[in-house]
Design a protein around this motif. Structure first.
Motif, PDB file in Angstrom:
ATOM      1  N   SER A 105       1.209  -0.972   0.263  1.00 59.67           N
ATOM      2  CA  SER A 105      -0.125   0.375   0.115  1.00 59.67           C
ATOM      3  C   SER A 105       0.813   1.046   0.150  1.00 59.67           C
ATOM      4  N   ARG A 115      -4.567   3.402  -8.720  1.00 60.00           N
ATOM      5  CA  ARG A 115      -5.272   3.871  -8.249  1.00 60.00           C
ATOM      6  C   ARG A 115      -5.337   4.786  -8.437  1.00 60.00           C
TER       7      ARG A 115
ATOM      8  N   SER B 155      -8.082  -1.631  -5.534  1.00 61.23           N
ATOM      9  CA  SER B 155      -7.805  -0.848  -5.667  1.00 61.23           C
ATOM     10  C   SER B 155      -8.469   0.130  -3.788  1.00 61.23           C
ATOM     11  N   LYS B 156      -9.756  -0.456  -4.317  1.00 58.98           N
ATOM     12  CA  LYS B 156     -10.757  -0.074  -3.518  1.00 58.98           C
ATOM     13  C   LYS B 156     -10.390  -0.619  -1.414  1.00 58.98           C
ATOM     14  N   SER B 159      -7.031   1.539  -0.733  1.00 60.17           N
ATOM     15  CA  SER B 159      -7.921   2.939  -0.371  1.00 60.17           C
ATOM     16  C   SER B 159      -8.313   2.670   0.813  1.00 60.17           C
ATOM     17  N   PRO B 169      -2.277   8.512   0.522  1.00 61.34           N
ATOM     18  CA  PRO B 169      -2.504   7.108   0.298  1.00 61.34           C
ATOM     19  C   PRO B 169      -0.618   6.915  -0.362  1.00 61.34           C
TER      20      PRO B 169
END
Lengths: 194, 172
Positions: A105, A115, B155-156, B159, B169
């Motif tokens: 991440s 993203r 991605s979620k 996030s 991020p």
């Protein structure tokens, strides 16, 4: 293996339950440090926070295992010690998994590409790629390695400080060569040709 | 010695998955590598373990069921650790490559510029882009690169995880 009421099912289930619950400890400890104490929030020290979360996790685990060890009277002694090793081993492997998840991440380019692409779909691959300044990517990594104590900077040059990542890097490289036995593969892509 | 034997069986099942994974990769490297990894290391073994556990519970063999729960959990731990290690194995990890390069240049070390010159501009991003398209996480739709359904989920997840930690991020 027994299938009757005298089998120490409860003792075995006890250590299994403690082990399964311990899987969440790295995340909970990291949450405590990061979200509640607001420690290790600067970019170059965030990996330290995730590492410390994994290091703190064994404390409640060992307390729970100590109670279990004393109460598991019907188990053979040797099985109790193996159960302790099992529980700690599972914890360490999942702590390692959690650290990598956090690291992805934080540092993974693929996650960043996902993203950025979700925010703004791009017409060409070049547009996706131009969001990334490779100089900045290398600078960030050097800062992180210095913050972790793996490298140190002296008079504008980077030197090995602790060196704990050197054997890790060699193992990863060896695994790559084993799984992808293609000498023209990664290395030709990754390194500039002279 | 139930736990010791279970550790052995769990390790052997992990090694069997590793051998299968290596064989498949050498025979024909799949496009959706993460999906194949998940199938070989997690889905198939977990289904097998669950099947055995359910059968043994139906036959009231508690000891055998517990044995396979220990083995399955150990297999799961080893497999999760390997799957998370796979991305740097697959594409190389710039940080680890920096460490190796600096180590091989000791005692002089490397300057920042010398470190940057190690990496090909293209490899740092293009290869990652290629991996994402190979794994079908991003795809071209209506003339633009966007996320697939799986890409959106991944991605979620990341996030929301960052928001949970109250961190911005990652920079990549």
């Amino acid at each position: 293996m027994k299938g009757n009421n005298l089998y120490p099912t409860r003792e075995y289930c006890g250590v299994l339950f403690i082990t399964a619950a311990s899987i969440f400890l790295p995340l909970l400890c990291h949450l405590f440090l990061c979200r509640f104490l607001r420690l290790f929030t600067r970019p170059e020290e965030r990996q330290k926070g995730a590492l410390l979360g994994g290091i703190l996790g064994p404390v409640p685990l060992l307390i729970a295992l100590a109670f279990w060890f004393n109460s598991a009277q019907t188990l053979p002694e040797i099985d109790k010690w193996f159960a302790l090793m099992f529980s700690l081993g599972v914890y360490l492997l999942f702590a390692y998994t959690y650290f990598h998840f956090f690291n992805m991440s934080e540092t993974a380019q693929r996650i960043r590409i996902l993203r950025e692409t979700s925010r703004a779909p791009s017409e060409t691959q070049a547009e996706v790629e131009k969001a990334y300044a490779s100089d900045r990517m290398i600078t960030i990594r050097l800062q992180r390695l210095v913050a972790l104590g793996e490298l140190r900077e002296k008079q504008g040059r980077y030197l090995i400080e602790r060196g704990t990542l050197v054997p890790v890097a060699r193992v990863v490289s060896a695994l790559h060569d084993f799984i992808f036995p293609d000498p023209e593969g990664l290395r030709a892509d990754l390194y500039r040709q002279p | 010695m139930l736990v010791a034997s279970a550790l052995l069986v769990g390790t052997l099942s992990f090694l069997a998955a590793f051998v299968l994974h290596s064989a498949i990769w050498r025979w024909k490297r799949p496009e959706k590598q993460i999906l194949w990894l998940t199938a070989v290391f997690l889905i198939l073994p977990i289904l097998l373990y669950l099947g055995i556990i359910i059968l043994t519970l139906v036959e009231r063999q508690q000891g055998t069921a517990i044995f396979f729960v220990f083995s399955g959990l150990w297999h799961l731990a080893l497999s999760s650790a390997y799957i998370m290690t796979y991305p740097p194995i697959q594409t190389g990890c710039p940080s680890l490559n920096i460490v190796l390069a600096v180590n091989s240049s000791m005692p002089e070390g490397l300057s920042g510029e010398e470190v940057r010159r190690i990496f090909s501009e293209q490899a740092l991003v293009s290869k990652r882009f290629k991996d994402l398209t190979g794994d079908k996480l991003i795809r071209m739709k209506e003339g633009a690169w966007g996320l697939s359904f799986t890409g959106k989920i991944i991605s979620k997840i990341f996030s929301r995880y960052r928001r949970l930690l109250k961190l911005p991020p990652g920079e990549g």
